[in-house]
Design a protein around this motif. Structure first.
Motif, mmCIF file in Angstrom:
data_model
loop_
_atom_site.group_PDB
_atom_site.id
_atom_site.type_symbol
_atom_site.label_atom_id
_atom_site.label_comp_id
_atom_site.label_asym_id
_atom_site.label_seq_id
_atom_site.Cartn_x
_atom_site.Cartn_y
_atom_site.Cartn_z
ATOM 1 N N LYS A 39 58.570 52.768 42.135
ATOM 2 C CA LYS A 39 57.679 52.536 41.001
ATOM 3 C C LYS A 39 57.970 53.580 39.933
ATOM 4 O O LYS A 39 58.075 54.774 40.233
ATOM 5 N N TYR A 63 58.245 57.052 41.643
ATOM 6 C CA TYR A 63 57.897 57.114 43.055
ATOM 7 C C TYR A 63 58.985 56.414 43.867
ATOM 8 O O TYR A 63 59.317 55.248 43.596
ATOM 9 N N TYR A 135 49.602 53.659 35.058
ATOM 10 C CA TYR A 135 50.864 53.979 34.381
ATOM 11 C C TYR A 135 50.645 54.393 32.924
ATOM 12 O O TYR A 135 51.554 54.931 32.277
ATOM 13 N N GLN A 305 56.332 42.326 38.938
ATOM 14 C CA GLN A 305 56.864 43.684 39.108
ATOM 15 C C GLN A 305 56.970 44.466 37.807
ATOM 16 O O GLN A 305 57.348 45.639 37.826
ATOM 17 N N GLU A 333 55.606 49.847 33.248
ATOM 18 C CA GLU A 333 55.597 50.067 34.698
ATOM 19 C C GLU A 333 56.541 49.042 35.302
ATOM 20 O O GLU A 333 56.418 47.852 35.046
ATOM 21 N N TYR A 334 57.489 49.493 36.130
ATOM 22 C CA TYR A 334 58.352 48.556 36.844
ATOM 23 C C TYR A 334 58.469 49.030 38.276
ATOM 24 O O TYR A 334 58.578 50.221 38.563
ATOM 25 N N LYS A 335 58.413 48.092 39.205
ATOM 26 C CA LYS A 335 58.365 48.419 40.625
ATOM 27 C C LYS A 335 58.998 47.304 41.444
ATOM 28 O O LYS A 335 59.240 46.194 40.952
#
Length: 336
Positions: A39, A63, A135, A305, A333-335
């Protein structure tokens, strides 16, 4: 405090042993499996305050980790937090450090869940869930340093009935980036009520003693309506902040998000943070850090995501000799 921790640990081990022995031999075979954790929080920002030329691209947090489900009851997880240290140095945002944000074993059985290691503090994660835009900004208690959002220790959550649950945690109290060993432990207890569908009412308190007791109390109300609205209001008060007698901080946060379409939502938040006036002084002891914050914007999530938010952020200090700050942010935010 050490005797209490030892007693809780022995009770925890006996509980797991008993429940493991009571497993049904005819239960469905569980296949161990794992999932990677990735993340990233990044943004572009620019100041719109008069006379301030500030802005640029940032990566605030990354993360990285892995979670593995050993059985239907046991899970282990390891997660690194790569970001800037939370200090006041003018160079703090220019440095990057990696910490273990999480490193724990979790056990789940019916209405009970417990974790040991570097674990998330339940109070912080719950408020983040209803704020729903970590985020962009941290939750109130995290943003204004009412305690660490993760810590080395043990916590347990138990659901007594559909309308009530309780959680208890015992931690080092230093946070996940400062794991020094001393004689001080932080104990926290929360009770959550669910009087109506989608509604939570919660009371929480914690305490840790060094030179003086530092205690925190919090009241929280959160509401979620289907997939259309989520929001909350919280009030937090910390006595003897930084273990200084009579030095208190307090304030509230109000926030909400409304989905105008399946991939679009509007969100807003308003915070106020205060410090008290100490005996023999005229101004609040932490006046330079007291003030109010406003955040508002629109979020677009093209896929599950990825989140993109265009928003306005404003900070108004209560000290008359300090200027306010206003920014336009484009957050990502990208995860996995």
């Amino acid at each position: 405090m050490k005797k209490c921790f030892l007693l809780y640990t022995i009770s925890f081990i006996l509980l797991i042993s008993f429940n493991s022995a009571a497993q049904d031999a005819d239960s469905v075979i569980f296949m161990p499996h794992g999932n990677p954790i990735l993340k990233v929080f990044s943004n572009f920002n620019t100041s719109i305050s008069e006379g301030v030329d500030d802005g640029g691209f940032e990566i605030r947090r990354a993360y990285l980790g892995y979670e593995y489900f050993l059985s239907s009851d046991f899970e282990i997880a390891l997660k690194l937090d790569i970001g800037s240290p939370n200090d006041a140095s003018e160079y703090s945002l220019l440095r990057r450090f990696a910490y273990f944000k999480n490193a724990y074993v979790r056990y789940n059985w019916k209405n009970l869940s417990t974790q040991f290691g570097i674990v998330d503090v339940y109070q912080f994660k719950l408020q983040e869930k209803y704020w729903a835009h970590r985020y962009i900004w941290e939750s109130f208690m995290d943003e204004f340093n009412f305690g660490p959002s993760a810590d080395l220790g043990w916590n347990i959550t138990y659901k007594f009935a559909d309308f009530i649950s309780a959680d208890f945690g015992l931690y080092n109290g230093e946070g996940y980036s400062k794991l020094q060993n001393d004689n001080a432990f932080k104990g926290g207890l929360g009770v959550s009520l669910f009087p109506l569908k989608g509604l939570i009412v919660r009371l929480y308190g914690d305490a840790i003693k060094k030179s003086y007791y530092q205690t925190t109390t919090s009241g929280f109300v959160g509401y979620k309506y289907k997939d259309k609205f989520v929001g909350g209001v919280e009030y937090n008060y910390q006595f003897n902040q930084r273990y200084v007698e009579g030095q208190d901080k307090y304030g509230f946060s109000l926030y909400g998000s409304y989905y105008v379409a399946s991939k679009w939502q509007l969100f807003a938040r308003y915070d106020q943070i205060y410090s008290n006036v100490l005996t023999g002084t005229e101004n609040p002891w932490d006046l330079e850090e007291d003030g109010s914050a406003i955040i508002g914007g629109v979020e677009f999530s093209p896929i599950k995501q990825v989140k993109i938010a265009l928003n306005y952020q404003d900070w108004t200090p209560y000290a008359k000799n300090l200027d306010g700050e206003s920014y336009i942010y484009l957050n990502f935010e990208y995860k996995l």
